[in-house]
Design a protein around this motif. Sequence first.
Motif, PDB file in Angstrom:
ATOM      1  N   ALA A 118       0.836  -1.211   0.000  1.00 35.56           N
ATOM      2  CA  ALA A 118       0.000   0.000   0.000  1.00 35.56           C
ATOM      3  C   ALA A 118       0.863   1.251   0.000  1.00 35.56           C
ATOM      4  N   ASP A 119       1.881   1.279   0.838  1.00 33.75           N
ATOM      5  CA  ASP A 119       2.760   2.451   0.902  1.00 33.75           C
ATOM      6  C   ASP A 119       3.509   2.658  -0.410  1.00 33.75           C
ATOM      7  N   HIS A 120       3.942   1.575  -1.024  1.00 36.78           N
ATOM      8  CA  HIS A 120       4.644   1.681  -2.310  1.00 36.78           C
ATOM      9  C   HIS A 120       3.739   2.304  -3.371  1.00 36.78           C
ATOM     10  N   LEU A 121       2.478   1.882  -3.413  1.00 37.51           N
ATOM     11  CA  LEU A 121       1.539   2.434  -4.391  1.00 37.51           C
ATOM     12  C   LEU A 121       1.247   3.898  -4.110  1.00 37.51           C
ATOM     13  N   LEU A 122       1.144   4.269  -2.839  1.00 38.10           N
ATOM     14  CA  LEU A 122       0.886   5.667  -2.493  1.00 38.10           C
ATOM     15  C   LEU A 122       2.115   6.531  -2.739  1.00 38.10           C
ATOM     16  N   ASP A 123       3.294   5.967  -2.543  1.00 40.42           N
ATOM     17  CA  ASP A 123       4.524   6.706  -2.868  1.00 40.42           C
ATOM     18  C   ASP A 123       4.535   7.116  -4.340  1.00 40.42           C
ATOM     19  N   ALA A 124       4.027   6.227  -5.184  1.00 37.17           N
ATOM     20  CA  ALA A 124       4.047   6.484  -6.626  1.00 37.17           C
ATOM     21  C   ALA A 124       3.091   7.601  -7.031  1.00 37.17           C
ATOM     22  N   LEU A 125       2.137   7.938  -6.156  1.00 39.02           N
ATOM     23  CA  LEU A 125       1.180   8.998  -6.484  1.00 39.02           C
ATOM     24  C   LEU A 125       1.795  10.385  -6.364  1.00 39.02           C
ATOM     25  N   GLY A 126       2.813  10.535  -5.556  1.00 43.19           N
ATOM     26  CA  GLY A 126       3.363  11.861  -5.309  1.00 43.19           C
ATOM     27  C   GLY A 126       2.654  12.542  -4.150  1.00 43.19           C
ATOM     28  N   ALA A 127       3.085  13.754  -3.843  1.00 40.72           N
ATOM     29  CA  ALA A 127       2.579  14.474  -2.669  1.00 40.72           C
ATOM     30  C   ALA A 127       1.176  15.019  -2.874  1.00 40.72           C
ATOM     31  N   HIS A 128       0.833  15.413  -4.086  1.00 42.88           N
ATOM     32  CA  HIS A 128      -0.504  15.956  -4.355  1.00 42.88           C
ATOM     33  C   HIS A 128      -0.790  15.830  -5.842  1.00 42.88           C
ATOM     34  N   GLY A 129      -2.077  15.906  -6.187  1.00 47.43           N
ATOM     35  CA  GLY A 129      -2.445  15.809  -7.581  1.00 47.43           C
ATOM     36  C   GLY A 129      -3.812  15.192  -7.741  1.00 47.43           C
ATOM     37  N   ASP A 130      -4.021  14.480  -8.839  1.00 48.75           N
ATOM     38  CA  ASP A 130      -5.285  13.778  -9.091  1.00 48.75           C
ATOM     39  C   ASP A 130      -4.973  12.446  -9.752  1.00 48.75           C
ATOM     40  N   THR A 131      -5.881  11.495  -9.569  1.00 48.82           N
ATOM     41  CA  THR A 131      -5.656  10.153 -10.116  1.00 48.82           C
ATOM     42  C   THR A 131      -6.960   9.384 -10.152  1.00 48.82           C
ATOM     43  N   ASP A 132      -6.957   8.288 -10.851  1.00 54.39           N
ATOM     44  CA  ASP A 132      -8.034   7.302 -10.770  1.00 54.39           C
ATOM     45  C   ASP A 132      -7.620   6.307  -9.697  1.00 54.39           C
ATOM     46  N   ILE A 134      -8.954   3.653  -8.564  1.00 57.69           N
ATOM     47  CA  ILE A 134      -9.097   2.233  -8.889  1.00 57.69           C
ATOM     48  C   ILE A 134      -7.840   1.737  -9.590  1.00 57.69           C
ATOM     49  N   ALA A 135      -7.459   2.424 -10.662  1.00 55.25           N
ATOM     50  CA  ALA A 135      -6.306   1.982 -11.453  1.00 55.25           C
ATOM     51  C   ALA A 135      -5.001   2.120 -10.691  1.00 55.25           C
ATOM     52  N   ALA A 136      -4.881   3.172  -9.866  1.00 56.49           N
ATOM     53  CA  ALA A 136      -3.611   3.455  -9.208  1.00 56.49           C
ATOM     54  C   ALA A 136      -3.444   2.745  -7.872  1.00 56.49           C
ATOM     55  N   TYR A 137      -4.541   2.293  -7.268  1.00 49.62           N
ATOM     56  CA  TYR A 137      -4.430   1.806  -5.890  1.00 49.62           C
ATOM     57  C   TYR A 137      -5.336   0.597  -5.601  1.00 49.62           C
ATOM     58  N   ALA A 138      -6.641   0.754  -5.800  1.00 55.78           N
ATOM     59  CA  ALA A 138      -7.575  -0.302  -5.394  1.00 55.78           C
ATOM     60  C   ALA A 138      -7.383  -1.587  -6.190  1.00 55.78           C
ATOM     61  N   ALA A 139      -6.988  -1.492  -7.466  1.00 56.97           N
ATOM     62  CA  ALA A 139      -6.769  -2.698  -8.271  1.00 56.97           C
ATOM     63  C   ALA A 139      -5.389  -3.317  -8.065  1.00 56.97           C
ATOM     64  N   PRO A 140      -4.309  -2.548  -8.143  1.00 55.90           N
ATOM     65  CA  PRO A 140      -2.991  -3.182  -8.007  1.00 55.90           C
ATOM     66  C   PRO A 140      -2.701  -3.746  -6.620  1.00 55.90           C
ATOM     67  N   LEU A 141      -3.316  -3.212  -5.575  1.00 59.36           N
ATOM     68  CA  LEU A 141      -3.051  -3.748  -4.231  1.00 59.36           C
ATOM     69  C   LEU A 141      -3.494  -5.203  -4.100  1.00 59.36           C
ATOM     70  N   PRO A 142      -4.753  -5.545  -4.350  1.00 58.43           N
ATOM     71  CA  PRO A 142      -5.148  -6.956  -4.170  1.00 58.43           C
ATOM     72  C   PRO A 142      -4.536  -7.904  -5.185  1.00 58.43           C
ATOM     73  N   ILE A 143      -4.291  -7.443  -6.410  1.00 57.23           N
ATOM     74  CA  ILE A 143      -3.684  -8.360  -7.378  1.00 57.23           C
ATOM     75  C   ILE A 143      -2.253  -8.679  -6.967  1.00 57.23           C
TER      76      ILE A 143
END
Length: 415
Positions: A118-132, A134-143
């Motif tokens: 989870a932390d690795h995926l959130l690190d990839a988002l950066g400090a602020h911005g916008d994203t989807d 599902i694609a950036a976090y909710a899907a890659p975490l469980p897979i």
Amino acid sequence: MSTDQDLLSDDLLTHPYAVYERLRDTAPVHRVTGPDGSPAWLVTRYDDVREALANPLLSLDKRHALPGGYKGFALPPALDANLLNMDPPDHTRIRRLVGRAFTTRRVEQLRAPIRRTADHLLDALGAHGDTDLIAAYAAPLPITVICDLLGVPDGHRRDFRAWTDVLVAPDPARPQAAKEAVVAMLGFFTRLLAAKRKEPADDLLSDLIAVRDESGSTGNDRVGSDRAGSDRAGSDRLSEDELMSLAFLILFAGYENTVQLIGTAVLALLQHPGQLAALRADPSRLPAAVEEFVRYDGPALLAIRRFPLEDVTIGDVTVPAGETVLLSLAAANRDPRRFPDADRFDLGRDATGHLALGHGIHYCLGAPLARLETEIALAALLERLPDLKLDGDPGDLRWRPSLRARGLLTLPVTY
């Protein structure tokens, strides 16, 4: 009894809870039309659904289905010999084998690795911005979690997500896509099992292969040939089809259900800022909150179809043997007879007793893992993205066009 509901109607796919409320208030059981045009019976009230989920006279084995009724997914035998199509004693035997990997104690050992992901995926988002989200976090975490558990190499995970998406919500404009996805998955699991046999590793799939191969099986037997005597005392035998089908089910369900649950849980919080603030103030409430997330907007609208072994009375309707019964988990979990003010999202509610993960011997095998992943995913978001907000009008959100799975296609956010 009503006879006018099409399970692929636009209103049910886009506004399921409103439709289920109407059906639930009208009658306990409805005659409906399945996605292939075949008939089925739909059960909507909590008490009836709960009783039916545990009723041994309602079989999951498609061999008990009458011709012409809705039977669900059409998969090749090598993927279809799974727990979702089995009754005892085969169900008992196979569940015993794999259940050891999904006990609460064993799953809890995954807490630290899940949080790192989870932390690795959130690190990839950066400090602020916008994203989807599902694609950036909710899907890659469980897979990532389920593939690590099974031992699936990194390079194949994106493909599996794509195949799963096609099966859950087939595109009517591309009728061949689902067949192509099934063929691709069959080849994928065939190659994966061969690779694990050649080079076993410290993972669940290697363990299951060892159980299969050390049982003395020839590698050529199929479910039909060994089912009659497969549950003899002391036997933990798996057929080759059962092994491949089990790997498919764990990977499919372990990914699909959890990505949907994380997405709808985040959406519920963003639409209820007061409850989001309360959860931020006291993250220790998260384990209990997960029960309300899964009750309020769980990942499965329907349980796996069932077939009566003899005429069965549900509510005020007698369903003939062999006809298809569909149990609406979504309708049951919003039944005000069981949960007062059931359409209200309330993290203070005692949501125990919900049916989102099933009931009885077919209760979701991966429930402890799904709960833990959702808890950790939300904890990380609350901690690291304090300004998380929905980006756009909730009415513009797109949902999966699926009668079975309840999930967002995208979840645009700013942070």
